[in-house]
Design an enzyme around this catalytic site. Structure first.
Site, PDB file in Angstrom:
ATOM      1  N   HIS A 110      43.043  32.749  34.289  1.00 39.30           N
ATOM      2  CA  HIS A 110      41.975  33.659  34.013  1.00 39.30           C
ATOM      3  C   HIS A 110      41.952  34.737  35.442  1.00 39.30           C
ATOM      4  O   HIS A 110      42.492  34.428  36.344  1.00 39.30           O
ATOM      5  CB  HIS A 110      40.542  32.766  34.330  1.00 39.30           C
ATOM      6  CG  HIS A 110      40.262  32.309  35.561  1.00 39.30           C
ATOM      7  ND1 HIS A 110      39.924  32.857  36.805  1.00 39.30           N
ATOM      8  CD2 HIS A 110      40.816  30.917  36.017  1.00 39.30           C
ATOM      9  CE1 HIS A 110      39.732  32.055  37.876  1.00 39.30           C
ATOM     10  NE2 HIS A 110      40.194  31.030  37.409  1.00 39.30           N
ATOM     11  N   CYS A 111      41.196  35.765  35.119  1.00 43.29           N
ATOM     12  CA  CYS A 111      41.246  36.802  36.205  1.00 43.29           C
ATOM     13  C   CYS A 111      39.427  36.817  36.319  1.00 43.29           C
ATOM     14  O   CYS A 111      38.867  35.616  36.317  1.00 43.29           O
ATOM     15  CB  CYS A 111      41.538  37.879  35.793  1.00 43.29           C
ATOM     16  SG  CYS A 111      41.228  38.700  34.145  1.00 43.29           S
ATOM     17  N   LYS A 112      38.858  37.887  36.431  1.00 41.25           N
ATOM     18  CA  LYS A 112      37.545  37.938  36.576  1.00 41.25           C
ATOM     19  C   LYS A 112      36.867  38.065  35.071  1.00 41.25           C
ATOM     20  O   LYS A 112      36.132  37.334  34.733  1.00 41.25           O
ATOM     21  CB  LYS A 112      37.101  39.031  37.622  1.00 41.25           C
ATOM     22  CG  LYS A 112      35.403  39.151  37.746  1.00 41.25           C
ATOM     23  CD  LYS A 112      35.033  40.340  38.586  1.00 41.25           C
ATOM     24  CE  LYS A 112      33.649  40.471  38.801  1.00 41.25           C
ATOM     25  NZ  LYS A 112      33.247  41.638  39.853  1.00 41.25           N
TER      26      LYS A 112
END
Length: 266
Positions: A110-112
């Site tokens: 995941h990122c943001k």
């Protein structure tokens, strides 16, 4: 699971067009809430890969059951990795983890927002693990998770091709002395090509000796000249092309590059 799929995260490996839902091992998406972490863990997610910088707005640190299975590789939002060597090491680590997952284990990247950065990693993994083109990998991962132009360009560069000319640091013809030890004799050659010529001239003439000889000499060159080895590692996953000998030099360089990456600490 409906709270996550299609909104917060998506499966990407094996590819959505291949296998059944029960076969899926890897997901990517946005920064999870603690409640979403519990839900992800309930469906078998054990590994969490965090691409954020750690202090981004509107993100709250979460807790997972096994802290040793939390991996970070910070990338600035809407940007690309700055260090190709570290990035390739990171991708190789994820490949090894995904390849070793059991039937009931999963990994979540995941990122943001769950778009560019996590999509870039997912597409890179598809290129490596399924040996598909960047175009196909981007198509597989951007429907729900669009990437920036810079990230798409980075992926194309990472898996593009690079020519090895005679002046290249990767070429046996570059002006780098090579020391070859045969038995108790140590000989200094002006270049790797001179060393290859000498060894071939004094060989028994076996059919595969030329390939083994070039690989041996180039390995010595890269080990003796860190700048040349660094240049090789900087090529990432690129295809290396050389007109001479049906591209045997390019093939050997890729083989040595893989060997050096396998020996690097992750």
């Amino acid at each position: 699971m409906d709270e996550l799929m299609g909104k917060t995260c998506s499966y990407f490996y094996p590819r959505p067009t291949l296998g059944s839902l029960s076969d899926k091992k890897a997901l990517f998406g946005g920064y999870p809430t603690q409640e979403q972490v519990y839900l992800l863990e309930s469906i078998g997610v054990e590994w969490f890969v965090d691409l954020t910088l750690g202090n981004e707005k509107r993100t709250t640190p979460y807790i997972i059951q096994n802290k040793e299975k939390y991996i970070t590789f910070p990338i600035m939002d809407q940007r690309v990795p700055e260090n190709i060597i570290e990035f390739v090491k990171f991708i190789n680590k994820l490949v090894n983890i995904i390849s070793g997952l059991t039937d009931c284990e999963k990994l979540y990247i995941h990122c943001k927002g769950g778009h560019g950065r996590s999509g870039l990693i997912a597409a890179t993994l598809l290129c490596v693990m399924d040996e598909i083109s960047p175009e196909k990998a981007i198509k597989e991962t951007t429907l729900s998770h669009p990437q920036t132009k810079a990230q798409c360009n980075f992926l194309h560069y990472l898996f593009g091709s690079q020519n090895i000319n005679n002046d290249s640091l990767l070429s046996p013809y570059s002006h780098h002395q090579v020391i070859i030890v045969c038995g108790k004799t140590e000989t200094v050659f002006k270049s790797a090509s001179d060393a290859v010529y000498y060894l071939l001239h004094n060989s028994s003439g076996k059919s595969d000796y030329f390939i083994r000889c070039v690989e041996f000499v180039l390995d010595n060159k890269f080990q003796q000249h860190p700048s040349c080895k660094q240049q090789l590692l900087q090529t990432g996953f690129r295809q290396l092309q050389c007109r001479l000998g049906q591209n045997c030099i390019g093939t050997i360089c890729i083989k040595l590059r893989n060997k050096y990456y396998n020996n690097l600490e992750v």
